[in-house]
Motif scaffolding. Sequence first.
Motif, PDB file in Angstrom:
ATOM      1  N   THR A   1       3.286  -8.342  -5.449  1.00 47.29           N
ATOM      2  CA  THR A   1       2.974  -9.710  -5.072  1.00 47.29           C
ATOM      3  C   THR A   1       1.532 -10.019  -5.476  1.00 47.29           C
ATOM      4  OG1 THR A   1       4.466  -9.491  -3.192  1.00 47.29           O
ATOM      5  CG2 THR A   1       2.967 -11.351  -3.171  1.00 47.29           C
ATOM      6  N   GLU A   2       1.312 -11.206  -5.982  1.00 42.65           N
ATOM      7  CA  GLU A   2      -0.008 -11.608  -6.441  1.00 42.65           C
ATOM      8  C   GLU A   2      -1.036 -11.563  -5.300  1.00 42.65           C
ATOM      9  OE1 GLU A   2      -2.020 -15.128  -9.109  1.00 42.65           O
ATOM     10  OE2 GLU A   2      -0.202 -15.576  -7.998  1.00 42.65           O
ATOM     11  N   HIS A   3      -2.194 -10.975  -5.576  1.00 44.01           N
ATOM     12  CA  HIS A   3      -3.339 -10.858  -4.662  1.00 44.01           C
ATOM     13  C   HIS A   3      -3.113  -9.917  -3.487  1.00 44.01           C
ATOM     14  CE1 HIS A   3      -5.243 -13.975  -6.943  1.00 44.01           C
ATOM     15  NE2 HIS A   3      -4.320 -14.858  -6.614  1.00 44.01           N
ATOM     16  N   GLN A   4      -1.960  -9.236  -3.449  1.00 44.13           N
ATOM     17  CA  GLN A   4      -1.740  -8.247  -2.399  1.00 44.13           C
ATOM     18  C   GLN A   4      -2.709  -7.093  -2.613  1.00 44.13           C
ATOM     19  OE1 GLN A   4       2.336  -7.059  -1.922  1.00 44.13           O
ATOM     20  NE2 GLN A   4       1.768  -5.066  -1.101  1.00 44.13           N
ATOM     21  N   SER A   6      -4.335  -3.437  -3.064  1.00 40.17           N
ATOM     22  CA  SER A   6      -3.806  -2.218  -3.668  1.00 40.17           C
ATOM     23  C   SER A   6      -3.332  -1.262  -2.578  1.00 40.17           C
ATOM     24  CB  SER A   6      -4.887  -1.515  -4.489  1.00 40.17           C
ATOM     25  OG  SER A   6      -5.429  -2.387  -5.436  1.00 40.17           O
ATOM     26  N   ALA A   7      -2.306  -0.499  -2.897  1.00 38.51           N
ATOM     27  CA  ALA A   7      -1.813   0.501  -1.953  1.00 38.51           C
ATOM     28  C   ALA A   7      -2.921   1.509  -1.669  1.00 38.51           C
ATOM     29  CB  ALA A   7      -0.584   1.197  -2.527  1.00 38.51           C
ATOM     30  N   ARG A  26     -10.348  -0.332  -2.230  1.00 37.62           N
ATOM     31  CA  ARG A  26     -10.710  -1.032  -3.470  1.00 37.62           C
ATOM     32  C   ARG A  26     -10.694  -2.554  -3.380  1.00 37.62           C
ATOM     33  NH1 ARG A  26      -7.331   3.065  -4.977  1.00 37.62           N
ATOM     34  NH2 ARG A  26      -5.586   1.687  -5.320  1.00 37.62           N
ATOM     35  N   ASP A  27      -9.951  -3.099  -2.419  1.00 35.92           N
ATOM     36  CA  ASP A  27      -9.843  -4.555  -2.328  1.00 35.92           C
ATOM     37  C   ASP A  27      -9.316  -4.962  -0.960  1.00 35.92           C
ATOM     38  OD1 ASP A  27      -7.222  -3.719  -2.564  1.00 35.92           O
ATOM     39  OD2 ASP A  27      -6.859  -4.666  -4.493  1.00 35.92           O
ATOM     40  N   ARG A  37       2.303 -15.661   1.197  1.00 35.39           N
ATOM     41  CA  ARG A  37       1.334 -15.513   0.104  1.00 35.39           C
ATOM     42  C   ARG A  37       0.096 -14.753   0.560  1.00 35.39           C
ATOM     43  NH1 ARG A  37       2.178 -21.208  -2.492  1.00 35.39           N
ATOM     44  NH2 ARG A  37       3.873 -20.615  -3.870  1.00 35.39           N
ATOM     45  N   TRP A  38      -0.481 -14.026  -0.395  1.00 34.17           N
ATOM     46  CA  TRP A  38      -1.741 -13.314  -0.205  1.00 34.17           C
ATOM     47  C   TRP A  38      -2.866 -14.077  -0.863  1.00 34.17           C
ATOM     48  CZ3 TRP A  38      -2.569  -8.910   2.583  1.00 34.17           C
ATOM     49  CH2 TRP A  38      -1.449  -8.156   2.952  1.00 34.17           C
ATOM     50  N   THR A  39      -4.027 -14.071  -0.232  1.00 33.55           N
ATOM     51  CA  THR A  39      -5.268 -14.604  -0.799  1.00 33.55           C
ATOM     52  C   THR A  39      -6.244 -13.436  -0.856  1.00 33.55           C
ATOM     53  OG1 THR A  39      -4.861 -16.714   0.302  1.00 33.55           O
ATOM     54  CG2 THR A  39      -7.099 -16.317  -0.481  1.00 33.55           C
ATOM     55  N   PRO A  40      -6.997 -13.286  -1.952  1.00 37.89           N
ATOM     56  CA  PRO A  40      -7.959 -12.180  -1.997  1.00 37.89           C
ATOM     57  C   PRO A  40      -9.004 -12.291  -0.880  1.00 37.89           C
ATOM     58  CG  PRO A  40      -7.708 -13.181  -4.171  1.00 37.89           C
ATOM     59  CD  PRO A  40      -6.997 -14.069  -3.190  1.00 37.89           C
TER      60      PRO A  40
END
Length: 181
Positions: A1-4, A6-7, A26-27, A37-40
């Motif tokens: 999924t976009e902006h999810q 990182s594992a 890392r994020d 939805r994900w947002t950074p």
Amino acid sequence: TEHQPSASERFASVWTGTHLLVFGMRDGGLFDPCTNRWTPASIRGMPIEIPDLGSELPIQPVVVGRHIVWLFPPSEEFLSPSSAKVSAMIFDTRGNTWSAVPRTGAAPNPGLSSAIVVAGSELLYWGVGQAGGCARLDPQTNTWRPISTRSAPFARPRLRAAWTGTQVFVWNGDRGSLYDP
């Protein structure tokens, strides 16, 4: 999924009341379950201890409006020397920024034996022993102010506090008192 994010085996998460905030090594990301939805979420300025220790940190994050507050104990047992110099780290969900609250002035020494409540736009903290100090944090200004301990119950382990909507009730297992912020 976009902006999810990182594992990662090491992460921290908190429910804001409307969104899930996740920080990895890392994020980071802010998940909106209504839109799926994900947002950074920025990790710039975030201490590595937040995702590295995650739920192992002695005090879990506190949501104060749009701010997520991580209180840090004054011990380098949990923190790097640079992080041990701050009393709290604040993530502003609206501004997507991190800020440090220095361990100066009225800043308490957050620890396991403490009581924390959110009263309006402030975090109120009562500590016991080495986790001593009574103070209120304004996440808008990143400043601590002292709380009067006059008529407060004697601090001891398992101290509890509850917000009534207008006052804070502090209970030490033996006696209690009301505090009007």
